[in-house]
Each structure stands twice: as structure tokens, then as C-alpha cells.
Design an enzyme around this catalytic site. Structure first.
Site: not given
Length: 548
Positions: A35, A38, A41-43, A58, A156
Site C-alpha cells: 500500500l 518508506g 518499511g512497507t505497509v 506494517k 509524532d
């Protein structure tokens, strides 16, 4: 859609061979397609084959050469994020279902959201209209209130962590930096500058962060939503840190009725920001298309103390002055002895914290000599800067510098001035570099005021003025060690009026300040002036030390 349709949805070409991706985690979550991607990592879109539903997974990507200790710390952080988010049940907080350690990496199983992040939405389309941004603010503010009520601070809030669903819901995600009351956070200081444009000034100074810090970050996020850029736009993370710490937010141009509220939320002083209740009421009015009444500041400035004599003004925070120096028309300059290597001064009593784009390193100062330093007697500061040099900062200057009673020196013309003065309890040197360093640290930690003050300087036609100052801030390297601080006009305009650099050379400590009193120069130019003068002084002292 039948569950079978989820299986094997992605064809990949690997070394010229087509294959189907059918990875299944924990015997239950089948990864389908990414989806988002970054740096960390990856979602993934995934199918929960036990409950027959879509989920988002995630994947935390770890560098292959990561040492075992850091790998375990990352696993622990993932578990911690899941535990924190699982405590919170709120329609504007993403739901975390599960956390898995598999294939030597952590995986967070979360609620599947359909839509895009606020950052993606604004960058791919255009800034949001005011009423829609206010509606986002209502949802995220409510999520933060629930977070704080549970004893947590998110730390954040940024456009990438606000998700806008297709149904119009705004959802707060990523609790990886959240802290619980009483929790020790020293092991995660390296995350401090992950998104410096959206971190409150006190966070960038190394403080833990409070609900008021989250409010500032929400203000910066909503500012991005309506303006399309952060309130302190900068080309690099280090430049962003500097601007957030040393400059007021850029005046919004598209925010309309939301603008005054955003500027209050972005006040550099936590205690001056409005309450959550006040912000919630204003956002609700704007979301409904009504004009909100701008809330008053959280606190009224204390009455200004008696005007400071025509000597040096009080001091606060400078920023790395890296752009070309502009010729000032209404300025005043100051100086004193002390120099540093810094990126940002926060943290330990005898340490310096350097912030870079990707890491934070706590560095102990090098061993300093206890032997007498190179400057055994007071230095004649008037001789350090010839008139020809000072005229580059104060073009109308004709006269030599005039000594002051405390050992400093001052150059003045109408509306302009330059002063070099000792720093720290009317002392400009220690017997040894070690003693001067201790004086420098004491000045940095204890002597730089923060808050409301009054100052005046009749020689440059600066009458009694109400201002506010900030604590130690970063400057570009000058001398042996250095920090800076600034003085801003009262909160009606928030204009930078004075910038200072405190530096050390061997056993000398000096204060250098540059002031523009007529509003003719912007913040970066004022800081550039202070840094330029400090560099001249450091170079002159080093030349004198070397016997030149």
C-alpha cells in the site's frame, strides 16, 4: 469479494521468471500488494484468513548489517507501539490488531484504512479548503485528547501520520514515538529529528514533550494541510531544526480564518499556546463553515521590567547563519567570548548533542587543559574588529569602537550598533581552557534567559522595548565551542530583533550580538550578522593566540 480472490493477486518478475507472491504470516495473514513504501518499511494489504477480512500489515524493514542489540531494540519498539495503540479505542486512532515477529523482522497488523495520508493528499492534489482542514483538526485533536487522557503523549503528529479515509474520517497513526507518563525515553533520542518541521521547539531542544508539544505539531500539520508547506519551510532537516528553534512561523497565506488560530498553536512557548478546549471550539466553528473567534493567548505577558540600561540586551537563541550576509540598515551588533562545534546544544551538563539528518550522537568534550591558557590578561576587544570590517555590517559607521565599563567595546550610529562584551558574570576568561569551558557550560545552561524581557539602547534609538527570549540554540561551528540565542519582538509581530553567538577560544568566553531595530532585515540576515561578527572575533583571537 470471496476470500479466494485475495490469494495470489500479485505477479512479480524476478530474474525473468514470473511467480505468485503467497507469503503467509503466522499461518494467518496473507500478504497481497504493498500500500505504501518508506525508508523504515512497507505497509501491505493483507487478507486475514482466519476472520475473512482485509487488514494492513506494517513490515518493519531492518538493515541487514544491524547488530543484534539494535535488532532486539527494534523488535521491542514494535511491540511497544502495538501495546500503546491497543490501549486506545477511538474512531480517530488506528486500531492495532496484532504484532508478529517473523522472518527476523517485526510486523504490525492494523485496521485496513481506505484512502490516503494527509501528506499524500496535499502533495498529489492541492491544499485542503479551510473547513475541511478544520474538520481534520477536530478528529485528530479528539484523538490526542484521548491519548493524553490515557497518560500518553504521541510526539509524532505530522501529515504522514494523519490518514484521511474515503468516508471523510481523519485517523491518527504511528505511535512508535509515543511515551507514557514515567517512561524512560533516553534510548530513543535518535528519533528526535525524524520530522523536524513538525516537532515542537521544546522537543528539538531535547525535552520530553507534553500535550502542548502535540498541540504545536497538530498546528504545524494543519498549517501544511491548508498552505501546502510546513510553517518553517527548509531545504534540509538541519535547516528545519534551526528555523523551528529560532524563527516564528511563516505567516499563512491561504489559511483564512484558520490562520490566527494556527499561529497561536505554533507559539514557541508551550505555556502560551491555547488550551485543547479552546482550539476544539474554534475548529468546530470553522468546520461548520462559521467564523471562529480567535482565542486570546494562553497567558498575558508579564509587565515589562524597567528598561535595561544602554548596555547589552538580554540574550536568547541564534541559528546557523549560512546565507549571504545582507547589508543592514537598522542594526546593532554585540559580541562576547565562547565558541563551539554544534549542531544543537541540548542534553548533558558537560556534553553536546549533535543532530544530523539521520542520527543523534551525544559527544563528550575533548580533554581540556588545566594549564594556564593563552590569554593571561584581559583582551582589548576594541582592537579585534577594525572599522573597515564593522562597516560591512554597519555601513554608516565612521568612528572607532568605544570601550565599555565591563571590558567590552561598542560601535554605534543612528539606528545601528555593534558591541563586543565579556560573557558570564562579567568574566571573559578562565585561568585555563577547562575553567573557561565550565564558564561556557554555566552560561549555556543557566545564564541564558527564556521568556519575557525588556531592553533599550538609547545610542541606536531603541527605546524601552517588550520582547521575549529563548534559550540556547544551534550555530554553525565557530571557535572551540559555541551556541546562540535570539530575542524576538513581543508576540504581536514575533519579529526577530537580536541574534547572539556565545563562543569560547582557548580560555576566553565572548558574547556577540547583532541587532536590527527598524525591521529592515529578516531573521536569517540578522543571524548571519551575528555569526559573521563572531567568526571575525574567533579568527582574530586565534591569530593572537598563535602570536600573529
Amino acid at each position: 469479494m470471496p476470500l479466494s480472490d485475495y490469494v495470489a493477486v500479485r505477479d512479480r518478475i524476478v530474474n525473468g521468471v514470473s511467480r505468485i507472491d503467497t507469503r503467509v504470516l503466522a499461518g494467518r495473514y496473507r500478504l497481497l500488494n504493498p500500500l505504501s513504501e518508506g525508508g523504515s518499511g512497507t505497509v501491505w494489504l493483507a487478507a486475514d484468513e482466519t476472520l475473512g477480512r482485509d487488514v494492513a500489515v506494517k513490515e518493519i524493514r531492518l538493515p541487514p548489517d544491524l547488530d543484534p542489540v539494535r535488532r532486539q531494540e527494534t523488535y521491542a519498539a514494535a511491540l511497544r507501539e502495538a501495546n500503546l495503540a491497543a490501549r486506545l479505542k477511538h474512531p480517530s486512532i488506528v486500531t492495532v490488531h496484532d504484532v508478529i515477529i517473523e522472518q527476523e523482522r517485526p510486523w504490525l497488523v492494523m485496521e485496513r484504512l481506505s484512502g490516503a495520508s494527509l501528506e499524500q493528499t496535499v502533495r498529489n492534489r492541492r491544499p485542503l479548503p479551510v473547513h475541511q482542514a478544520a474538520r481534520v483538526g477536530v478528529g485528530i485533536l479528539s484523538a490526542l485528547a484521548a491519548t493524553h487522557a490515557a497518560g500518553m503523549v504521541h510526539r509524532d503528529v505530522q501529515p504522514g501520520n494523519v490518514f484521511l479515509t474515503r468516508t471523510g474520517r481523519a485517523v491518527l497513526t504511528d505511535f512508535g514515538l509515543a511515551v507514557v507518563d514515567g517512561e524512560v525515553t533516553s534510548g530513543r533520542t535518535g528519533h528526535l529529528v525524524d520530522a523536524p518541521n513538525y516537532a515542537a521547539p521544546e522537543r528539538l531542544r531535547g525535552e520530553r514533550g507534553t500535550p502542548a508539544s502535540d498541540l504545536w505539531s497538530l498546528g504545524a500539520t494543519l498549517y501544511f494541510a491548508v498552505e501546502g508547506l510546513p510553517p518553517h519551510p527548509a531545504a534540509t532537516p538541519i535547516a528545519a531544526i534551526s528555523r523551528v528553534l529560532t524563527e516564528p512561523a511563516r505567516q499563512p497565506e491561504r489559511a483564512g480564518a484558520l490562520g490566527p488560530l494556527l499561529m497561536l498553536m505554533l507559539d514557541p512557548l508551550p505555556e502560551a499556546r491555547p488550551s485543547f478546549e479552546t482550539v476544539a471550539r474554534a475548529l468546530e466553528e470553522l468546520a461548520a463553515g462559521r467564523t471562529a473567534t480567535t482565542p486570546p493567548p494562553a497567558s498575558t505577558p508579564a509587565p515589562a521590567p524597567a528598561p535595561v540600561p544602554a548596555a547589552a540586551p538580554h540574550r536568547p537563541q541564534p541559528a546557523p547563519a549560512l546565507r549571504p550576509l545582507l547589508q543592514p540598515r537598522g542594526a546593532a551588533l554585540w559580541a562576547a567570548v565562547e565558541v563551539a562545534v554544534v549542531a544543537v546544544v541540548i542534553g548533558a551538563t558537560m556534553g553536546v548533542v549533535h543532530l544530523s539528518a539521520d542520527r543523534t550522537v551525544v559527544e563528550k568534550p575533548a580533554a581540556l587543559s588545566e594549564k594556564p591558557g593563552a590569554f593571561a590578561t584581559p583582551v582589548d576587544l576594541c582592537k579585534l574588529l577594525p572599522v573597515a570590517s564593522v562597516q560591512r555590517l554597519l555601513p554608516a559607521l565612521n568612528d572607532e569602537g568605544k570601550p565599555t565599563s565591563n571590558g567590552g567595546c561598542r560601535w554605534t550610529v543612528s539606528g545601528l550598533g555593534l558591541e563586543v562584551r565579556p560573557s558570564g558574570l562579567n568574566k571573559q576568561w578562565g585561568k585555563s581552557p577547562r575553567q573557561a569551558h565550565e564558564l561556557f557550560v554555566n552560561e549555556r545552561n543557566n545564564a541564558i534567559p527564556s521568556g519575557q524581557l525588556a531592553w533599550s539602547w538609547s545610542d541606536i534609538q531603541a527605546g524601552a522595548r517588550s520582547a521575549r527570549s529563548t534559550g540556547p540554540l544551534p550555530v554553525a561551528p565557530v571557535g572551540n565551542e559555541a551556541f546562540g540565542y535570539d530575542v524576538y519582538e513581543n508576540r504581536k509581530t514575533g519579529r526577530l530583533e537580536q541574534s547572539f553567538v556565545v563562543l569560547r577560544v582557548d580560555n576566553l568566553v565572548v558574547d556577540v550580538g547583532y541587532t536590527v531595530v527598524d525591521g529592515s532585515e529578516d531573521g536569517p540576515s540578522i543571524r548571519a550578522g551575528a555569526h559573521t561578527a563572531a567568526t571575525w572575533i574567533a579568527n582574530a583571537l586565534n591569530k593572537q593566540k598563535a602570536g600573529g
